[in-house]
Enzyme design. Structure first.
Site, PDB file in Angstrom:
ATOM      1  N   SER A 151       0.554  -1.567   0.426  1.00  0.00           N
ATOM      2  CA  SER A 151      -0.017   0.174  -0.066  1.00  0.00           C
ATOM      3  C   SER A 151       1.084   1.107   0.425  1.00  0.00           C
ATOM      4  O   SER A 151       2.064   1.387   0.174  1.00  0.00           O
ATOM      5  CB  SER A 151      -0.653   0.085   1.381  1.00  0.00           C
ATOM      6  OG  SER A 151      -1.424   1.411   1.482  1.00  0.00           O
ATOM      7  N   TYR A 162      -1.912  -1.295   9.872  1.00  0.00           N
ATOM      8  CA  TYR A 162      -2.214  -1.512   8.631  1.00  0.00           C
ATOM      9  C   TYR A 162      -0.540  -0.783   8.517  1.00  0.00           C
ATOM     10  O   TYR A 162      -0.041  -1.534   7.750  1.00  0.00           O
ATOM     11  CB  TYR A 162      -3.332  -1.019   8.103  1.00  0.00           C
ATOM     12  CG  TYR A 162      -3.562  -0.863   7.166  1.00  0.00           C
ATOM     13  CD1 TYR A 162      -3.532  -2.089   5.659  1.00  0.00           C
ATOM     14  CD2 TYR A 162      -3.153   0.139   6.073  1.00  0.00           C
ATOM     15  CE1 TYR A 162      -4.588  -1.974   4.833  1.00  0.00           C
ATOM     16  CE2 TYR A 162      -3.686   0.495   4.373  1.00  0.00           C
ATOM     17  CZ  TYR A 162      -4.531  -1.552   3.999  1.00  0.00           C
ATOM     18  OH  TYR A 162      -3.975  -1.443   2.909  1.00  0.00           O
TER      19      TYR A 162
END
Ligand code: NAD
Length: 260
Positions: free
Chosen positions: A142, A155
């Site tokens: 990401s 995350y």
């Protein structure tokens, strides 16, 4: 068809980015294994690939379970003969500030993103090495593999961790023909992101439109979401790249949100 006679296993392929990656790899000739917690959705994706002339198999797989991962990969090899491409993509999102982040949620996040990547890598490598053909492993990172955002401690930690894993796999696998890279998308409109918009709005005291404009797309060059195709095309490029010149890297696909 650059991926003819290749077998690609994609985790989290019953929805969103993983589904699009599987469709793209199938369109390039790969036999694809749709591995997901959600078997019903995985079967729908596999059927629709088969209907259009592709080769696909749906598998129930919880990437946090060593037993489920190992038996799923064995099943894929039994049905299709090998694993040439692994796309480790399954993931979830839980947003909260650190002082409100439940330890159980932290462990769940790290388990799905990192244990899942490790277990599928370990199981797939065995077949990539044994066949002597090598292979390509693509991790779904990401922008948060390179950047931090509020409310996303687990995350961001997990996505940074994937860079480390990919680099070790690149070093260990290189002499045996295995490449490993990370694709790092900006925000893509999938169920994972649609769920976050109201959650971030509540946590940050903003409207949902403000979250999209001033949080999610604020740093992009054109206020655009990254698309499923943008990500799937990048994964396909890495999956089919012919040499080890491109290994241990991360490619950021984010409308310029992060530039390196
Ligand atoms: P999604 O919710 O559309 O799909 C995720 C899929 O993973 C679902 O089918 C779900 O059933 C599956 N899954 C969840 N836990 C699993 C488990 N334990 N075992 C197997 N499968 C499991 O989400 P998405 O947006 O397509 O996200 C896919 C990946 O892309 C994630 O790793 C996510 O972090 C990453 N990513 C997404 C975005 C985005 O903006 N959507 C941006 C960057 C990175």
């Amino acid at each position: 068809m650059p991926l003819n006679n290749k077998v690609a296993l994609v985790t989290g392929a019953a929805s969103g980015i993983g589904e699009q990656c599987a469709r793209k790899l199938a369109s390039l000739g790969a036999a694809v294994v749709i591995a997901d917690l959600n078997l019903e959705h995985a079967q729908k994706v596999a059927s629709s690939i088969v209907v259009t002339g592709g080769k696909a198999l749906a598998l129930a797989m919880d990437v946090t379970s060593e037993e489920a991962v190992n038996s799923g990969i064995e099943q894929a090899v039994k049905d299709f003969g090998s694993i040439d491409v692994l796309v480790s993509n399954a993931g979830i999102q839980i947003v909260a500030s650190i002082e409100e982040y439940a330890f159980s949620d932290w462990k769940k996040m790290l388990s799905i993103h990192l244990d899942g990547a490790f277990l599928t890598t370990k199981a797939a490598l065995k077949h990539m090495y044994a066949g002597g053909k090598g292979g390509s492993i693509v991790y779904m990172g990401s922008v948060h593999s390179h950047e931090a955002s509020k409310l996303k401690s687990a995350y961001v930690t997990a996505k940074h961790g994937l860079l480390g894993l990919a680099r070790v796999v690149a070093k260990e696998g290189g002499p045996r023909g295995v490449r490993a890279n990370v694709v790092c998308p900006g925000y893509v409109r999938t169920p994972l992101v649609d769920k976050q918009i109201p959650e971030q709005a509540r946590a940050l005291g903003l409207s949902e439109a403000e979250v999209v404009k001033n949080v999610m797309l604020k740093e992009t060059v054109d206020s655009e979401f990254t698309t499923l195709d943008d990500v799937a095309n990048t994964v396909a490029f890495l999956a089919g790249f012919e040499s080890s010149a491109l290994t241990g890297q991360s490619l950021i696909v984010s409308h310029g949100w992060v530039m390196q």
